[in-house]
Design an enzyme around this catalytic site. Structure first.
Site, PDB file in Angstrom:
ATOM      1  N   GLU A 140      -1.282-122.098 -39.463  1.00  0.00           N
ATOM      2  CA  GLU A 140      -1.295-122.805 -38.180  1.00  0.00           C
ATOM      3  C   GLU A 140      -1.756-121.899 -37.048  1.00  0.00           C
ATOM      4  O   GLU A 140      -2.518-122.311 -36.167  1.00  0.00           O
ATOM      5  CB  GLU A 140       0.101-123.356 -37.869  1.00  0.00           C
ATOM      6  CG  GLU A 140       0.497-124.586 -38.661  1.00  0.00           C
ATOM      7  CD  GLU A 140       1.054-124.258 -40.047  1.00  0.00           C
ATOM      8  OE1 GLU A 140       0.973-123.098 -40.491  1.00  0.00           O
ATOM      9  OE2 GLU A 140       1.565-125.197 -40.688  1.00  0.00           O
ATOM     10  N   GLU A 185       5.912-126.728 -45.849  1.00  0.00           N
ATOM     11  CA  GLU A 185       6.965-127.531 -45.212  1.00  0.00           C
ATOM     12  C   GLU A 185       7.485-128.601 -46.179  1.00  0.00           C
ATOM     13  O   GLU A 185       8.695-128.866 -46.242  1.00  0.00           O
ATOM     14  CB  GLU A 185       6.428-128.183 -43.936  1.00  0.00           C
ATOM     15  CG  GLU A 185       6.086-127.166 -42.852  1.00  0.00           C
ATOM     16  CD  GLU A 185       5.594-127.831 -41.591  1.00  0.00           C
ATOM     17  OE1 GLU A 185       6.372-127.936 -40.627  1.00  0.00           O
ATOM     18  OE2 GLU A 185       4.413-128.261 -41.560  1.00  0.00           O
ATOM     19  N   GLY A 230       4.511-128.805 -37.926  1.00  0.00           N
ATOM     20  CA  GLY A 230       4.987-130.099 -37.408  1.00  0.00           C
ATOM     21  C   GLY A 230       5.750-130.907 -38.437  1.00  0.00           C
ATOM     22  O   GLY A 230       6.157-132.030 -38.173  1.00  0.00           O
TER      23      GLY A 230
HETATM   24  C1  1HE Z   1      -9.252-129.797 -46.679  1.00  0.00           C
HETATM   25  C2  1HE Z   1      -8.110-129.015 -46.416  1.00  0.00           C
HETATM   26  C3  1HE Z   1      -7.269-129.418 -45.336  1.00  0.00           C
HETATM   27  C4  1HE Z   1      -9.149-128.132 -48.096  1.00  0.00           C
HETATM   28  N1  1HE Z   1      -7.632-130.511 -44.639  1.00  0.00           N
HETATM   29  N2  1HE Z   1      -9.548-130.871 -45.970  1.00  0.00           N
HETATM   30  N3  1HE Z   1      -4.271-125.966 -43.869  1.00  0.00           N
HETATM   31  C5  1HE Z   1      -5.103-124.913 -43.938  1.00  0.00           C
HETATM   32  O1  1HE Z   1      -5.457-124.303 -42.954  1.00  0.00           O
HETATM   33  C6  1HE Z   1      -5.632-124.591 -45.305  1.00  0.00           C
HETATM   34  C7  1HE Z   1      -7.086-125.008 -45.390  1.00  0.00           C
HETATM   35  N4  1HE Z   1      -7.606-124.926 -46.750  1.00  0.00           N
HETATM   36  C8  1HE Z   1      -7.909-123.742 -47.360  1.00  0.00           C
HETATM   37  O2  1HE Z   1      -7.640-122.657 -46.841  1.00  0.00           O
HETATM   38  C9  1HE Z   1      -8.586-123.816 -48.702  1.00  0.00           C
HETATM   39  O3  1HE Z   1      -9.143-125.106 -48.838  1.00  0.00           O
HETATM   40  C10 1HE Z   1      -7.630-123.585 -49.893  1.00  0.00           C
HETATM   41  C11 1HE Z   1      -7.221-122.103 -49.937  1.00  0.00           C
HETATM   42  C12 1HE Z   1      -6.372-124.453 -49.837  1.00  0.00           C
HETATM   43  C13 1HE Z   1      -8.362-123.938 -51.221  1.00  0.00           C
HETATM   44  O4  1HE Z   1      -9.598-123.248 -51.278  1.00  0.00           O
HETATM   45  P1  1HE Z   1     -10.713-123.762 -52.301  1.00  0.00           P
HETATM   46  O5  1HE Z   1     -11.830-122.752 -52.261  1.00  0.00           O
HETATM   47  O6  1HE Z   1     -10.103-124.068 -53.620  1.00  0.00           O
HETATM   48  O7  1HE Z   1     -11.227-125.187 -51.724  1.00  0.00           O
HETATM   49  P2  1HE Z   1     -12.195-125.507 -50.488  1.00  0.00           P
HETATM   50  O8  1HE Z   1     -13.632-125.384 -50.951  1.00  0.00           O
HETATM   51  O9  1HE Z   1     -11.835-124.733 -49.280  1.00  0.00           O
HETATM   52  O10 1HE Z   1     -11.857-127.016 -50.171  1.00  0.00           O
HETATM   53  C14 1HE Z   1     -12.217-128.071 -51.075  1.00  0.00           C
HETATM   54  C15 1HE Z   1     -12.312-129.330 -50.250  1.00  0.00           C
HETATM   55  O11 1HE Z   1     -11.029-129.637 -49.726  1.00  0.00           O
HETATM   56  C16 1HE Z   1     -13.230-129.188 -49.037  1.00  0.00           C
HETATM   57  O12 1HE Z   1     -13.796-130.457 -48.782  1.00  0.00           O
HETATM   58  P3  1HE Z   1     -15.310-130.804 -49.190  1.00  0.00           P
HETATM   59  O13 1HE Z   1     -15.492-132.205 -48.719  1.00  0.00           O
HETATM   60  O14 1HE Z   1     -16.159-129.783 -48.506  1.00  0.00           O
HETATM   61  O15 1HE Z   1     -15.347-130.655 -50.700  1.00  0.00           O
HETATM   62  C17 1HE Z   1     -12.281-128.823 -47.932  1.00  0.00           C
HETATM   63  O16 1HE Z   1     -12.776-129.167 -46.644  1.00  0.00           O
HETATM   64  C18 1HE Z   1     -11.109-129.715 -48.299  1.00  0.00           C
HETATM   65  N5  1HE Z   1      -9.863-129.212 -47.727  1.00  0.00           N
HETATM   66  N6  1HE Z   1      -8.073-127.989 -47.301  1.00  0.00           N
HETATM   67  C19 1HE Z   1      -8.726-131.207 -44.962  1.00  0.00           C
HETATM   68  N7  1HE Z   1      -6.158-128.770 -45.026  1.00  0.00           N
HETATM   69  C20 1HE Z   1       2.538-131.200 -39.948  1.00  0.00           C
HETATM   70  S1  1HE Z   1       1.706-129.915 -39.286  1.00  0.00           S
HETATM   71  C21 1HE Z   1       1.172-128.930 -40.610  1.00  0.00           C
HETATM   72  C22 1HE Z   1       0.147-127.984 -40.127  1.00  0.00           C
HETATM   73  C23 1HE Z   1      -0.668-127.438 -41.231  1.00  0.00           C
HETATM   74  O17 1HE Z   1      -0.515-127.773 -42.387  1.00  0.00           O
HETATM   75  S2  1HE Z   1      -1.846-126.300 -40.783  1.00  0.00           S
HETATM   76  C24 1HE Z   1      -2.508-125.730 -42.274  1.00  0.00           C
HETATM   77  C25 1HE Z   1      -3.731-126.485 -42.649  1.00  0.00           C
END
Ligand code: 1HE
Length: 271
Positions: free
Chosen positions: A145, A125, A153
């Site tokens: 999402e 977005e 959003g």
């Molecule tokens: C996060 C987030 C996050 C990573 N919020 N903390 N977004 C998603 O559903 C995507 C969620 N993220 C992923 O699918 C993966 O993290 C990635 C593909 C982006 C990257 O993978 P990777 O293997 O490089 O990293 P990781 O091990 O998954 O994450 C590293 C750290 O970042 C880890 O935290 P840690 O404390 O355990 O080290 C994760 O928890 C953290 N992290 N992504 C919070 N999104 C206005 S409305 C919009 C609606 C949306 O955007 S929905 C989509 C949300």
């Protein structure tokens, strides 16, 4: 005051949170998402920082490059902040994103987004609010999402259908289908696709070119063209005629046309 805040203040940029970093290279400002340990997930403070940055672009900056530190452009919404919100708080949260991204799309100068790695959810977005998108071959696009039980959003319902198509957006949200960098380029989500690690250099090259355009033309492309595209043809033709007349009356246009006619201006060449 943190080092980040000091450097923002001394360069004329708004005060930024540690998750954002701004710098200036001539007429181009670079804003980086700087929270790679959380994959540049967008928490409220970061989105407020984006709004502040784009609301106060210093004089002399003619274009902005928006990029992300680390392996990914952005993992979208910070999911840790989602857990305890009421409906009213959810509306206010979405409106914060709308305000911030509106400052990008309809702000002071054109914005080039440089995309790599995950460009997902709110990260997509954010990218959609820019005017030009460059990707490297590591980029991929998703709207997870659906699988999280939530909804876009950050203006995705408005900006993404014209960019990637309504049916594709629905499929991405319903099935978790992911677009590759090549797919994104083929459908026109990005306008430039470069080798891995080359995105920032390409983004800077494009931003410098944009910053060198006549300011009125950049204004018209950002603010008038999307309004014409969304209006009925009769309004569009009338608005276009006025815009064209104003543009050609600007001294900048006269000087550029004169330079071309005197064989000093650049020729249009094959890309
Ligand atoms: C996060 C987030 C996050 C990573 N919020 N903390 N977004 C998603 O559903 C995507 C969620 N993220 C992923 O699918 C993966 O993290 C990635 C593909 C982006 C990257 O993978 P990777 O293997 O490089 O990293 P990781 O091990 O998954 O994450 C590293 C750290 O970042 C880890 O935290 P840690 O404390 O355990 O080290 C994760 O928890 C953290 N992290 N992504 C919070 N999104 C206005 S409305 C919009 C609606 C949306 O955007 S929905 C989509 C949300």
């Amino acid at each position: 005051m943190s080092r980040n805040e000091k450097s923002s203040a001394s360069s004329g940029f708004a005060k930024l949170p540690p998750s954002l970093r701004a710098e200036r290279q001539g007429a181009v400002a670079i804003l980086r998402l700087a929270r790679p340990e959380k994959r540049n997930a967008l928490d409220d403070v970061t989105v407020e920082g984006i709004e502040a940055f784009f609301s106060a672009i210093p004089d002399g900056v003619g274009a902005v490059v928006l990029a992300g530190d680390g392996e990914h452009f952005s993992a979208g919404l910070d999911l840790t902040e989602l857990t305890e919100r009421s409906v009213a708080e959810g509306i206010a949260h979405s409106q914060l994103w709308h305000r911030a991204f509106e400052r990008i799309e309809y702000g002071k100068v054109p914005v080039v987004a440089v995309l790599h790695g995950a460009v997902v959810g709110g990260g997509l977005e954010l990218a959609a609010a820019a005017h030009v998108r460059v990707a490297d071959r590591t980029a991929y696009y998703a709207l997870p999402e659906g699988s999280r039980g939530i909804y876009v959003g950050g203006g995705g319902s408005v900006r993404l259908p014209p960019l990637i198509g309504l049916a594709r957006m629905q499929a991405m949200m319903l099935t978790g289908y992911t677009l590759s960098a090549e797919d994104g380029q083929a459908i026109g989500l990005t306008q430039f696709l470069v080798d891995s690690g080359q995105g920032l250099a390409k983004g800077m090259e494009l931003a410098q070119k944009i910053a060198g355009n006549a300011p009125f033309t950049n204004y018209a492309v950002m603010h008038v063209l999307p309004r014409i595209a969304a209006s009925d043809p009769a309004t569009g033709f009338a608005t276009e005629a006025l815009t064209a007349a104003i543009a050609q009356g600007e001294p900048e246009a006269k000087a550029r046309l004169k330079a071309f006619l005197e064989k000093r201006g650049p020729k249009t060449v094959r890309g």
